[in-house]
Design a protein around this motif. Sequence first.
Motif, PDB file in Angstrom:
ATOM      1  N   GLY B 110       1.079  -1.327   0.051  1.00 18.12           N
ATOM      2  CA  GLY B 110       0.099  -0.023  -0.171  1.00 18.12           C
ATOM      3  C   GLY B 110       0.892   1.083  -0.011  1.00 18.12           C
ATOM      4  N   ALA B 111       2.026   1.287   0.664  1.00 19.26           N
ATOM      5  CA  ALA B 111       2.593   2.462   0.772  1.00 19.26           C
ATOM      6  C   ALA B 111       3.396   2.552  -0.577  1.00 19.26           C
ATOM      7  CB  ALA B 111       4.043   2.311   1.714  1.00 19.26           C
ATOM      8  N   GLY B 113       2.249   1.614  -3.401  1.00 17.92           N
ATOM      9  CA  GLY B 113       1.134   2.142  -4.384  1.00 17.92           C
ATOM     10  C   GLY B 113       0.963   3.667  -4.060  1.00 17.92           C
ATOM     11  N   LEU B 114       0.657   4.127  -2.712  1.00 20.60           N
ATOM     12  CA  LEU B 114       0.494   5.358  -2.803  1.00 20.60           C
ATOM     13  C   LEU B 114       1.817   6.509  -3.225  1.00 20.60           C
ATOM     14  CD1 LEU B 114      -0.773   5.726   0.885  1.00 20.60           C
ATOM     15  CD2 LEU B 114      -2.025   6.345  -1.164  1.00 20.60           C
ATOM     16  N   LEU B 115       2.993   6.006  -2.912  1.00 18.87           N
ATOM     17  CA  LEU B 115       4.239   6.460  -3.558  1.00 18.87           C
ATOM     18  C   LEU B 115       4.198   6.632  -5.077  1.00 18.87           C
ATOM     19  CD1 LEU B 115       6.716   7.816  -2.919  1.00 18.87           C
ATOM     20  CD2 LEU B 115       7.883   5.505  -3.236  1.00 18.87           C
ATOM     21  N   ALA B 117       1.498   6.515  -6.892  1.00 13.63           N
ATOM     22  CA  ALA B 117       0.360   7.446  -7.292  1.00 13.63           C
ATOM     23  C   ALA B 117       0.717   8.851  -7.172  1.00 13.63           C
ATOM     24  CB  ALA B 117      -0.934   7.094  -6.496  1.00 13.63           C
ATOM     25  N   GLY B 118       1.467   8.997  -6.095  1.00 12.20           N
ATOM     26  CA  GLY B 118       2.136  10.454  -5.895  1.00 12.20           C
ATOM     27  C   GLY B 118       3.089  10.890  -7.099  1.00 12.20           C
TER      28      GLY B 118
END
Lengths: 238, 196, 101
Positions: B110-111, B113-115, B117-118
């Motif tokens: 998840g981390a 994936g967030l990176l 996306a950012g």
Amino acid sequence: MSGSDSGVDTDAADTDAADTDAVSKPATDGGFGRDRPPRSDGRLDSERRQGTPYTESQVIMSTVKIVTPFAFTYGLFVTFHGGGSPGGGFQGGAIVAAVVFMIAFAFGIEATRQWLANTVVVALAVGGALVFAGIGLVPVALGGAFLQYELLPIPDPVKYGMEGVEILGIGTIVAGVLMGLFFVLAKGFSDAGGFADADAFDDEVGDGTDGDGEPTDAESLDGESNPGGPAAADGGEP
Amino acid sequence: MTGALASAGPLGAPVVAQVTAIEASLFVFVVLTALFTALARDVLAAVIIFGAYSLGMAALYTFYRAPDVAMTEAAISAGVTTVLLLLTLAKTTRLDHEAAFESVNLPAAGAAGLLFAGLMLTMGDIPAVGSADAPIWSNPDVTQWYIAETYAETHVENTVMAVLAAFRGFDTFGEAVVVFAAGIAALIVLHREVFA
Amino acid sequence: MSLVDASLAAGYTLGDFLLVAAAGFAVLAVGMLYRAVVGPTMQDRVLAVNVLGTNTVVILAILGAALGEPTFLDIALVYALLNFLMAIAISKFTVERGGVL
């Protein structure tokens, strides 16, 4: 294919189960299972390694004998011709070091270690660093800036100064350091201690960390490997 | 489809339209090898797939007309990194396991994936590949000056080498010393006094 | 250069067709990756990575011809010489997991 795989797996499990008492089992495994990597043996201890003969492959040795002159020449070409084509000292030094790796894989790392002495490796790395610094410092001595090639007392100073930095500086540093990394990684961690004072230092640290408990060897080892654990627990309880 | 690179659109054009076929296939290859390197349960398999990853990256660098970077990738990854990783693996213990792939750690995924996306949010502001309007390319004081003046100043044809050894020579001296220090650091970590 | 720019059919030059061929080889690389990832034994993976290296040499050579950059052949040569090192390193490592290095 899957059938043979499962057979090997059960074989490996049997070896695991009988590993504590059976001594003859690994020997037969090493004798017959050489065409297939050992599945669950874990680390091969030194006795086992001494027992297995060094498998010299005729194919690899012959091919390496043919390939290495070309690869070495090409590494030199990349190093020396960096001004007109892709490449330069870094890439050429890496290729030259890779040639040494090739020879070591074909003819044995220990044999290559004896052929390529430590003096050569260290001289390449240290000499490269000194030559780079020297070429940079000559213009300083002549009243210019660091690496100001125009002041070098040679014809076409900028071009040949750069070539000298690339070939004699960067290329030799990279080649020497990569060869050295190869040899030192192949040798592995020296638990006997390459440093004379390493054991004494470790003992001092061990005595300091568990001075209040009953210091056994295992406890002091634990305290060294994980110093944060016991200290944090002590700090948290009161 | 293949001619899209030559006629690179203006700034702000959709990025997808300019991806050529070879770029797309190499990109898929690189992403797949990176994923499988992270997911492979056996470390030796991960090392082998990582070698394949470097092959794809070198081809991609070459396609983007960065032959010096591609050659560095080729020499270092194919010649050095795989060998050094294998030598290190020879000193380790292999645990027996049945699964071919690592189980995914969901918080870490998840981390990541967030990176991802950012980072993708910034993609709209990045100029297209090969665009003549890219600041790194159109800057008349740096890039264009290097390309125009390298031969007159240094008498070598390879601008990359001229930048490395002459215009940014002091930085390169620092890098060479870093490589030198890496060798010494390996000696210290492994408790050795000699290389060979 | 002129040969690559020559128009073959429907306005597409030879360089375009070479680029398409390089893209085809890159797609094939994804197929070879299957064997490198799934390969039941390490020997399968060694062979897969060796074929991938040869494939990369072909891609680099085609790119050099298609884009009119002969210097790309230098990188292809590096791979042709050093891919062999990767293959023998891994294949000798698989014998007793580095015990014979």
